[in-house]
Design a protein around this motif. Structure first.
Motif, PDB file in Angstrom:
ATOM      1  N   MET A   1       0.822  -1.216   0.000  1.00  0.00           N
ATOM      2  CA  MET A   1       0.000   0.000   0.000  1.00  0.00           C
ATOM      3  C   MET A   1       0.851   1.259   0.000  1.00  0.00           C
ATOM      4  N   LEU A   2       1.954   1.253   0.720  1.00  0.00           N
ATOM      5  CA  LEU A   2       2.832   2.415   0.753  1.00  0.00           C
ATOM      6  C   LEU A   2       3.511   2.634  -0.595  1.00  0.00           C
ATOM      7  N   SER A   3       3.935   1.552  -1.233  1.00  0.00           N
ATOM      8  CA  SER A   3       4.650   1.674  -2.507  1.00  0.00           C
ATOM      9  C   SER A   3       3.723   2.021  -3.668  1.00  0.00           C
ATOM     10  N   SER A   4       2.435   1.706  -3.537  1.00  0.00           N
ATOM     11  CA  SER A   4       1.491   1.943  -4.637  1.00  0.00           C
ATOM     12  C   SER A   4       0.528   3.095  -4.334  1.00  0.00           C
ATOM     13  N   LEU A   5       0.829   3.893  -3.310  1.00  0.00           N
ATOM     14  CA  LEU A   5      -0.059   4.987  -2.915  1.00  0.00           C
ATOM     15  C   LEU A   5      -0.176   6.022  -4.028  1.00  0.00           C
ATOM     16  N   ASN A   6      -1.420   6.372  -4.389  1.00  0.00           N
ATOM     17  CA  ASN A   6      -1.655   7.395  -5.414  1.00  0.00           C
ATOM     18  C   ASN A   6      -2.995   8.077  -5.133  1.00  0.00           C
ATOM     19  N   SER A   7      -3.351   9.022  -5.975  1.00  0.00           N
ATOM     20  CA  SER A   7      -4.557   9.816  -5.738  1.00  0.00           C
ATOM     21  C   SER A   7      -5.838   8.989  -5.790  1.00  0.00           C
ATOM     22  N   SER A   8      -5.827   7.912  -6.528  1.00  0.00           N
ATOM     23  CA  SER A   8      -7.049   7.119  -6.670  1.00  0.00           C
ATOM     24  C   SER A   8      -7.286   6.163  -5.506  1.00  0.00           C
ATOM     25  N   ASN A   9      -6.223   5.810  -4.765  1.00  0.00           N
ATOM     26  CA  ASN A   9      -6.420   4.853  -3.664  1.00  0.00           C
ATOM     27  C   ASN A   9      -6.071   5.426  -2.291  1.00  0.00           C
ATOM     28  N   ALA A  10      -5.663   6.683  -2.221  1.00  0.00           N
ATOM     29  CA  ALA A  10      -5.225   7.267  -0.951  1.00  0.00           C
ATOM     30  C   ALA A  10      -6.331   7.238   0.105  1.00  0.00           C
ATOM     31  N   LEU A  11      -7.584   7.501  -0.302  1.00  0.00           N
ATOM     32  CA  LEU A  11      -8.694   7.482   0.655  1.00  0.00           C
ATOM     33  C   LEU A  11      -8.962   6.077   1.172  1.00  0.00           C
TER      34      LEU A  11
END
Length: 282
Positions: free
Chosen positions: A207-217
């Motif tokens: 989750m930390l490595s793939s964090l982006n605007s679409s999944n941050a919430l």
């Protein structure tokens, strides 16, 4: 003057006239630092196992002295040692992968794991489940009040596909990237509920490595449910830095009514960040 390390024609190789460029110098220092750190960690582990009160002298060594640190002449030996260690670990992984084969081929399974929503059960092995989770061990304990009399236990929070992914990880210690991407949130919740620390760390890293605007919430929401401070702070900071893109998304419209307390935290974090940047500018 040409560098005696990386030059295509290193003529100057006689001390004290040797010269090296800045990149090679920093590279050499980094290699020595890494070697000392790894040797220091190994020394600390040995000291802790023998005498917890005995200081680790390697960690006290002056970092810039070849007399006390690992010289570069030891690099080939060190690299070969790392390669031997890698080969040994790969053999150990191959040896332990027999558990995964036993799961895939359903060899001598002795319990059925039932997913939620009346899905079809998945055969597994009691011993492995008990070894992977203290909570599973208690559920399977024949002397406990929670013992499954019919050889079936239910994990109601997982559907059939999620349950298979969980068991796949418990047997092999890893997951294909597509499975992890698809089920990371449900697996993280299951790991938190059943006390599977390694799976929690595995999902957290993803989750930390793939964090982006679409999944941050989604990451913020799951971190709040599982009380994971590191994940929550990282997601919150990311949202603050991408406030407009996140809060004007359709995902935020669904997220806000379900998580008003998190919306308050996002607003406060954004205002504090704005105030901090304003004070820094002044």
């Amino acid at each position: 003057m040409d560098c005696s390390i990386c030059s295509s024609m290193p003529f100057i190789l006689r001390p004290p006239r040797n010269t090296i460029c800045g990149a090679c110098y920093e590279g050499a220092r980094s290699i020595i630092t890494l070697m000392n750190k790894l040797e220091g960690d190994k020394g600390a582990d040995n000291n802790n196992s023998n005498n917890n009160n005995k200081p680790n002298n390697s960690l006290l060594s002056p970092p810039n002295s070849c007399k006390y640190s690992q010289p570069l002449s030891n690099v080939p030996k060190w690299v070969n040692g790392m390669k031997d260690l890698e080969d040994e670990l790969n053999k150990k992984i191959a040896f332990l992968s027999g558990f995964a084969a036993a799961f895939r081929e359903q060899i001598h399974t002795d319990i059925q794991i039932m997913p939620g929503n009346n899905g079809s059960p998945v055969p597994a092995h009691k011993a492995l489940l008990a070894a992977r989770s203290e909570i599973f061990k208690n559920m399977l304990d024949s002397d406990g009040c929670k013992a499954p009399p019919s050889g079936i236990i239910t994990l109601p929070e997982l559907n059939h596909e999620e349950l298979e992914s969980l068991l796949d990880f418990l047997y092999s210690g890893s997951l294909p990237s597509e499975k992890l991407e698809k089920h990371v949130y449900s697996l993280f919740l299951a790991a938190d509920k059943y006390g599977i620390a390694y799976l929690q760390e595995y999902c957290e890293r993803h989750m930390l490595s793939s964090l982006n605007s679409s999944n941050a919430l989604d990451v913020l929401e799951i971190s709040d449910v599982c009380s994971n401070r590191t994940l929550k702070e990282t997601a919150l900071n990311f949202i603050v830095k991408n406030m407009e893109e996140v809060t004007f998304s359709s995902r935020y419209e669904v997220f806000a009514p379900k998580n008003p307390h998190l919306c308050v935290q996002i607003t406060r974090a954004f205002l504090m960040d704005t105030k901090s940047r304003r004070n820094t500018a002044v």
